[in-house]
Design a protein around this motif. Structure first.
Motif, PDB file in Angstrom:
ATOM      1  N   SER A 139       3.325   2.555  -5.459  1.00 47.99           N
ATOM      2  CA  SER A 139       2.436   2.450  -6.612  1.00 47.99           C
ATOM      3  C   SER A 139       3.209   2.509  -7.926  1.00 47.99           C
ATOM      4  O   SER A 139       2.612   2.371  -8.993  1.00 47.99           O
ATOM      5  N   LEU A 162      -3.879  -6.485   1.824  1.00 50.64           N
ATOM      6  CA  LEU A 162      -2.791  -5.978   0.989  1.00 50.64           C
ATOM      7  C   LEU A 162      -3.160  -5.990  -0.497  1.00 50.64           C
ATOM      8  O   LEU A 162      -2.691  -5.143  -1.260  1.00 50.64           O
ATOM      9  N   ASP A 181      -7.453  -4.186  -3.126  1.00 54.60           N
ATOM     10  CA  ASP A 181      -7.712  -3.052  -4.005  1.00 54.60           C
ATOM     11  C   ASP A 181      -7.200  -3.266  -5.420  1.00 54.60           C
ATOM     12  O   ASP A 181      -7.453  -2.434  -6.308  1.00 54.60           O
ATOM     13  N   ASN A 218       0.804  -1.218   0.000  1.00 50.45           N
ATOM     14  CA  ASN A 218       0.000   0.000   0.000  1.00 50.45           C
ATOM     15  C   ASN A 218       0.839   1.271   0.000  1.00 50.45           C
ATOM     16  O   ASN A 218       0.289   2.373   0.065  1.00 50.45           O
TER      17      ASN A 218
END
Length: 432
Positions: free
Chosen positions: A68, A125, A128, A65
């Motif tokens: 990215s 984790l 999403d 998280n």
């Protein structure tokens, strides 16, 4: 005597190679990233340097998280797998990593042996990023006492190895209901590459497995594509699954191919056709006969959403072929149908010629590996005389004769060209 003094120097030594303080700080950040993951507070150019040099072996609890950056996740993927095609993952390296990582854990999960926390701890984790799961293997529990089980089996006369009680697979319920963006689920209950260790219990998709899965899929409201193939899915399990899929809000594609579905299961699927938003249905390689075909035909005659139906490699015969043909005389949405390898002959071809003459939505038809015969082929050719919509017609090994097959393909080719020219003159408008 003269002594020659040689001074040995490093020709590459230079004050310029002494690292700057900034570089030393970045090295320290990288080395201690697991304990102190500083990233957001760095300048963009320093973030780039850190991300390019971070280890791909860092715990996911640290990176999932926080990072990215696609370049970092690309490194993670290419170091784990030789073949990496991100076009199947929405062009996202991070999505590919988490989906494949989760799939690998599920493929290797052994009930009563593997710690369930391996999956549960991964959910926050990856939830999403996971939109599709393809699990082509589920392992059964490890045998505890083989001799005792052999004795039990010899008493009961069970030909399929372990009893159902001991071969339940991992329950996906907790997992897939916790993935809010899951849209595709492809499952096969069996063991790959078992080789000489083959046993029937390795391929035993139990009633309890089916019940657990059906309840989970029902709750997974965003699921659009569900495939359960090569899993010994019989009529009873099909009815359990269908019962939980009725009126599903999003499901548009269902694939139950390569299973053991007979007429009762087909009747359940027929009910599902008109109590869902299904657009694609694949029942290839099952054991559906004319009664099952009749139930599917009744649903097809009233349906207004299904666009593709695959019934190849079943046992419908002409009784089944005829009822499907009659349904297509009134159906106005189906664009593709596959009836290959169904023991169809002239009676089906005769009735289907009316479909070709009247139906204006069918674009793809497959009659391969049937026994339509020369007369049946001529009937289909007559039906195609004024057809302007069919662009694919597979008649391989259908015994219609070379001349008839050639003439049919000429008509189909003309339709293809007309469709191509039409698409060039009227390209689809892109939404704003």
């Amino acid at each position: 005597s003269y002594y020659t003094h040689r001074i040995i120097e490093d020709p590459e030594w230079s004050l310029a190679t002494v690292p700057h303080l900034t570089e030393l700080c970045l090295q320290h950040i990288i080395h201690n990233f697991e304990k102190n993951p500083i990233l957001d507070r760095l300048l963009p150019e320093h973030q780039r340097k850190v991300l390019d040099r971070l280890s791909t072996g860092l715990p996911l609890t640290v990176t999932a998280n926080l990072i990215s950056d696609e370049a970092y996740w690309k490194r993670c993927c290419t170091e784990h797998w030789q073949v990496c095609d991100i076009s199947n993952y929405g062009d996202s390296w991070k999505r590919m990593f988490f989906e494949r990582h989760l799939e690998n854990i599920l493929k290797c999960f052994i009930p009563n042996t593997t710690d369930p926390n391996e999956v549960l701890e991964l959910i926050p984790l990856c939830k999403d990023y996971v939109r599709k799961l393809e699990v082509d293997q589920f392992l059964p529990p490890v045998k505890v006492d083989e001799k005792e089980e052999r004795d039990d089996l010899s008493d009961t006369g069970n030909d399929f190895g372990l009893g159902e009680v001991s071969v339940h697979h991992y329950d996906l319920g907790v997992l897939i209901t916790a993935l809010p963006h899951l849209e595709e689920l492809h499952l096969t209950y069996g063991v790959k590459d078992c080789g000489m260790n083959f046993e029937w219990n390795l391929f035993n998709f139990t009633y309890q497995d089916c019940s657990n899965l059906a309840v989970a899929v029902k709750i997974c409201h965003n699921l659009k594509v569900f495939k359960l193939t090569h899993s010994n899915m019989d009529d009873d399990k099909t009815r359990v699954l269908v019962r939980n899929l009725l009126d599903h809000p999003c499901l548009v594609e269902l694939n139950l191919s390569h299973n053991l579905i007979r007429d009762k299961g087909a009747r359940a699927v027929g009910k599902l056709i008109n109590h869902s938003r299904l657009e694609i249905l694949d029942l290839c390689n099952n054991q559906i006969r004319h009664l099952g075909a009749q139930a599917l035909a009744q649903a097809l005659a009233e349906n207004s959403t299904l666009t593709s139906l695959n019934l190849s490699l079943n046992c419908m015969g002409d009784k089944g072929g005829e009822v499907i043909s009659r349904a297509l005389l009134t159906n106005t949405t189906l664009k593709s149908i596959h009836l290959g390898s169904n023991n169809l002959s002239k009676p089906t071809a005769t009735l289907f010629s009316q479909v070709l003459a009247q139906n204006t939505t069918l674009m793809i038809i497959n009659f391969s590996c049937n026994h339509l015969g020369l007369d049946g082929g001529k009937q289909l050719l007559d039906g195609l005389a004024d057809n302007k919509t069919l662009i694919e017609f597979d008649l391989r090994l259908a015994e219609v004769g070379q001349e008839t097959e050639y003439l049919i393909h000429q008509i189909v080719w003309a339709n293809q060209e007309a469709a191509r020219l039409g698409s060039l003159q009227h390209p689809p408008t892109k939404p704003l």
